[in-house]
Design a protein around this motif. Structure first.
Motif, mmCIF file in Angstrom:
data_model
loop_
_atom_site.group_PDB
_atom_site.id
_atom_site.type_symbol
_atom_site.label_atom_id
_atom_site.label_comp_id
_atom_site.label_asym_id
_atom_site.label_seq_id
_atom_site.Cartn_x
_atom_site.Cartn_y
_atom_site.Cartn_z
ATOM 1 N N VAL A 211 -23.815 3.299 -11.861
ATOM 2 C CA VAL A 211 -23.508 5.068 -11.023
ATOM 3 C C VAL A 211 -23.473 4.623 -9.454
ATOM 4 O O VAL A 211 -23.011 5.243 -8.797
ATOM 5 C CB VAL A 211 -24.513 5.701 -11.522
ATOM 6 C CG1 VAL A 211 -24.843 6.684 -12.516
ATOM 7 C CG2 VAL A 211 -25.704 4.897 -10.926
ATOM 8 N N TYR A 212 -23.738 3.266 -9.223
ATOM 9 C CA TYR A 212 -23.442 2.616 -7.907
ATOM 10 C C TYR A 212 -21.928 2.200 -7.179
ATOM 11 O O TYR A 212 -21.587 3.169 -6.171
ATOM 12 C CB TYR A 212 -24.413 1.862 -7.545
ATOM 13 C CG TYR A 212 -25.841 2.318 -7.304
ATOM 14 C CD1 TYR A 212 -26.404 2.914 -6.230
ATOM 15 C CD2 TYR A 212 -27.252 2.023 -7.967
ATOM 16 C CE1 TYR A 212 -27.690 3.595 -5.473
ATOM 17 C CE2 TYR A 212 -28.620 3.091 -7.667
ATOM 18 C CZ TYR A 212 -28.533 3.758 -7.001
ATOM 19 O OH TYR A 212 -29.455 3.437 -5.827
ATOM 20 N N LYS A 213 -21.478 1.878 -8.404
ATOM 21 C CA LYS A 213 -20.382 1.843 -8.190
ATOM 22 C C LYS A 213 -19.609 2.511 -8.315
ATOM 23 O O LYS A 213 -18.234 2.636 -7.205
ATOM 24 C CB LYS A 213 -20.122 0.752 -9.033
ATOM 25 C CG LYS A 213 -20.573 -0.648 -8.639
ATOM 26 C CD LYS A 213 -19.835 -2.188 -9.812
ATOM 27 C CE LYS A 213 -20.333 -3.195 -8.984
ATOM 28 N NZ LYS A 213 -20.708 -4.232 -10.232
ATOM 29 N N GLY A 214 -19.646 3.680 -8.372
ATOM 30 C CA GLY A 214 -18.539 5.098 -9.115
ATOM 31 C C GLY A 214 -19.178 6.263 -7.597
ATOM 32 O O GLY A 214 -18.114 6.287 -7.312
ATOM 33 N N MET A 215 -20.181 5.762 -6.181
ATOM 34 C CA MET A 215 -20.479 6.257 -5.747
ATOM 35 C C MET A 215 -19.597 5.981 -4.345
ATOM 36 O O MET A 215 -19.082 5.426 -3.781
ATOM 37 C CB MET A 215 -21.896 6.152 -5.042
ATOM 38 C CG MET A 215 -22.369 6.670 -4.084
ATOM 39 S SD MET A 215 -24.170 6.545 -3.932
ATOM 40 C CE MET A 215 -24.140 4.948 -3.145
ATOM 41 N N LEU B 120 -25.799 0.179 -11.830
ATOM 42 C CA LEU B 120 -24.567 -0.922 -11.641
ATOM 43 C C LEU B 120 -23.947 0.431 -12.022
ATOM 44 O O LEU B 120 -23.103 0.478 -10.459
ATOM 45 C CB LEU B 120 -24.745 -1.722 -11.846
ATOM 46 C CG LEU B 120 -25.289 -2.768 -11.631
ATOM 47 C CD1 LEU B 120 -25.664 -4.512 -12.778
ATOM 48 C CD2 LEU B 120 -26.343 -2.904 -10.506
#
Ligand SMILES: [Zn+2]
Lengths: 207, 101
Positions: free
Chosen positions: B53-57, B51
């Protein structure tokens, strides 16, 4: 980090009010503010560049036509996302009309949640890959999900909408959102683990 | 009394556990299970990282050609609306809704 920080740095409510009053520049500012995220979301859902471009345009054109309907009960972006999701789902349904699973079919029955790949990740995998490689890895993993899982994950965990907003945007029950989200998260975890697991480790080392 | 928590049960509650939506008692039971069960600890940890890594994308810039077609469509739309309200000149007579790119 993303959107929320940027969004608070500019005055969304003020721009929306100006745009509603007919200020074209204010509306253009809103477009520029959100086009990246709308386009990304459209691509993730439709998996098709052409469709994503259509969705991008139609979203902002519809938003402009229906600005008066936006009452400010939610964030402007949430409202925008709902328009975009509808457009994207229409595209997706059109493309998929003759094959595989429609989005509203109950797909969760009989399919258990599992976690096969159990291994710790290397530290800070994002430092081992370029920004672009990382983006590709993450995109590919999302693309591999079934549409029903993918849409839920995109709205909830990438666009950071609440469970309720996600349910509303997709016309699903809360429990359907939750169950799809769990499967989506676990499947992504599994895929990313294959990519990011610490070298030399295997599942058994941690059992 | 404490419920017997299996790994399966933990998996089913994982989302609410990560999103912190559980009642305190169940949350505490799950936390204990995570502490004691290396398997579930790894699953919990790697799901959390997923979660993160996706939010930091960050969303990449819209490709220039797509962006310029978008702005062109928006400009036309705005001109149309002005045109229909009589306040300024609109070049495109077709009704609002579907723009050709
Ligand atoms: Zn366990």
């Amino acid at each position: 980090m993303s959107s929320t920080t940027i969004a608070s740095a500019f005055d969304e409510a003020d721009l929306v009010a100006k745009a509603k009053a007919g200020d074209a520049d204010a509306f253009t500012d809103l477009v520029n503010q959100y086009e990246r995220r709308v386009f990304r979301m459209a691509k993730q859902i439709t998996q098709n560049d052409e469709d994503a471009e259509d969705v991008l345009q139609e979203t902002f054109l519809k938003a402009y036509s229906h600005l008066d309907d936006f009452q400010g009960n939610s964030k402007f972006y949430t409202w925008l996302v709902r328009i975009a999701v509808n457009e994207a789902l229409m595209k997706l349904r059109k493309r998929r009309s003759d094959k595989t699973v429609p989005l509203d079919e109950p797909i969760d029955t009989g399919e258990d949640v599992v976690a096969r790949e159990v291994a710790v990740w290397e530290d800070n995998p994002e430092q081992r890959y370029s920004r672009e490689e990382m983006a590709n890895i993450l995109d590919e993993a999302v693309q591999s999900l079934k549409p029903a899982y993918r849409t839920v994950f995109v709205l909830r965990d990438i666009e950071e909408m609440s469970i309720e907003e996600t349910a509303e945007a997709l016309d699903l029950s809360i429990s359907a959102v939750k169950s799809r989200l769990l499967r989506a998260r676990l499947q992504l975890r599994e895929k990313l683990t294959r990519q990011f697991k610490r070298k030399g480790d295997d599942a058994l080392a941690y059992l | 009394m404490t419920l017997l928590l299996t790994c399966k049960r933990f998996l089913h509650e994982l989302n609410d556990y990560l999103d912190d939506l559980l009642d305190p008692q169940l949350k505490e039971e799950l936390r204990k299970h995570v502490d004691e069960c290396p398997n579930c600890w790894v699953i919990c940890d790697t799901t959390q990282k997923t979660l993160t890594v996706y939010k930091g994308m960050e969303a990449q810039a819209v490709p220039a050609d797509i962006q310029s077609r978008l702005m062109e469509a928006v400009r036309r739309k705005i001109a149309d609306k002005c045109g229909s309200s009589g306040s300024c000149h609109g070049e495109h007579p077709e009704p609002s809704g579907h723009e050709v790119k």
